[in-house]
Design a protein around this motif. Structure first.
Motif, PDB file in Angstrom:
ATOM      1  N   ILE A   6       0.771  -1.137  -0.022  1.00 39.33           N
ATOM      2  CA  ILE A   6      -0.176   0.047   0.013  1.00 39.33           C
ATOM      3  C   ILE A   6       0.950   1.255  -0.056  1.00 39.33           C
ATOM      4  CG2 ILE A   6      -1.534   1.493   1.170  1.00 39.33           C
ATOM      5  CD1 ILE A   6      -2.876  -1.371   2.140  1.00 39.33           C
ATOM      6  N   TRP A   7       1.985   1.266   0.859  1.00 41.52           N
ATOM      7  CA  TRP A   7       2.804   2.469   0.900  1.00 41.52           C
ATOM      8  C   TRP A   7       3.421   2.490  -0.421  1.00 41.52           C
ATOM      9  CZ3 TRP A   7       2.980   5.956   4.095  1.00 41.52           C
ATOM     10  CH2 TRP A   7       2.384   5.886   5.349  1.00 41.52           C
ATOM     11  N   ARG A   8       3.963   1.444  -1.231  1.00 41.43           N
ATOM     12  CA  ARG A   8       4.620   1.754  -2.648  1.00 41.43           C
ATOM     13  C   ARG A   8       3.605   2.049  -3.313  1.00 41.43           C
ATOM     14  NH1 ARG A   8       7.033  -3.408  -0.863  1.00 41.43           N
ATOM     15  NH2 ARG A   8       5.484  -4.414  -1.773  1.00 41.43           N
ATOM     16  N   THR A   9       2.246   1.742  -3.477  1.00 42.44           N
ATOM     17  CA  THR A   9       1.372   2.330  -4.276  1.00 42.44           C
ATOM     18  C   THR A   9       1.122   3.627  -4.120  1.00 42.44           C
ATOM     19  OG1 THR A   9       0.404   0.017  -4.654  1.00 42.44           O
ATOM     20  CG2 THR A   9      -1.207   1.728  -5.260  1.00 42.44           C
ATOM     21  N   ALA A  10       0.984   3.934  -2.969  1.00 44.93           N
ATOM     22  CA  ALA A  10       0.810   5.518  -2.667  1.00 44.93           C
ATOM     23  C   ALA A  10       1.879   6.173  -2.914  1.00 44.93           C
ATOM     24  CB  ALA A  10       0.528   5.551  -1.154  1.00 44.93           C
ATOM     25  N   TRP A  11       3.043   5.891  -2.720  1.00 48.57           N
ATOM     26  CA  TRP A  11       4.244   6.665  -3.225  1.00 48.57           C
ATOM     27  C   TRP A  11       4.140   6.658  -4.726  1.00 48.57           C
ATOM     28  CZ3 TRP A  11       6.598  10.331  -0.892  1.00 48.57           C
ATOM     29  CH2 TRP A  11       6.700  10.091   0.316  1.00 48.57           C
ATOM     30  N   ALA A  12       3.785   5.533  -5.477  1.00 48.45           N
ATOM     31  CA  ALA A  12       3.896   5.792  -6.928  1.00 48.45           C
ATOM     32  C   ALA A  12       2.880   6.584  -7.688  1.00 48.45           C
ATOM     33  CB  ALA A  12       3.492   4.382  -7.544  1.00 48.45           C
TER      34      ALA A  12
END
Length: 73
Positions: A6-12
């Motif tokens: 979820i964090w990676r998707t948010a940062w993307a």
């Protein structure tokens, strides 16, 4: 706290917006919510197309890899 994916998707999503010059965090959050809803709607459509409109979730488990066309396993 949210999982790593979820964090990676948010940062993307934030990175996409920032590279376009967007600075409105509300727009970024709205985009993330819209993407998640689209994902759920697509998953529901896959279930309906495989099992029919009247099938409940418990009656028709869907293998996401097969429903998505992923044949690499």
């Amino acid at each position: 706290m949210a999982s790593d994916d979820i964090w990676r998707t948010a940062w993307a999503i934030v990175a996409e917006h920032m590279t376009r010059g967007d600075t409105d965090p509300t727009k970024m959050v709205a985009d993330g919510i819209q993407r998640e809803r689209n994902s759920w709607l697509a998953a529901r459509q896959n279930t309906v197309s495989i099992c029919g409109e009247e099938a409940s979730h418990e009656e028709c488990p869907v293998d996401r890899h097969r429903a998505g066309g992923n044949r690499s396993y």
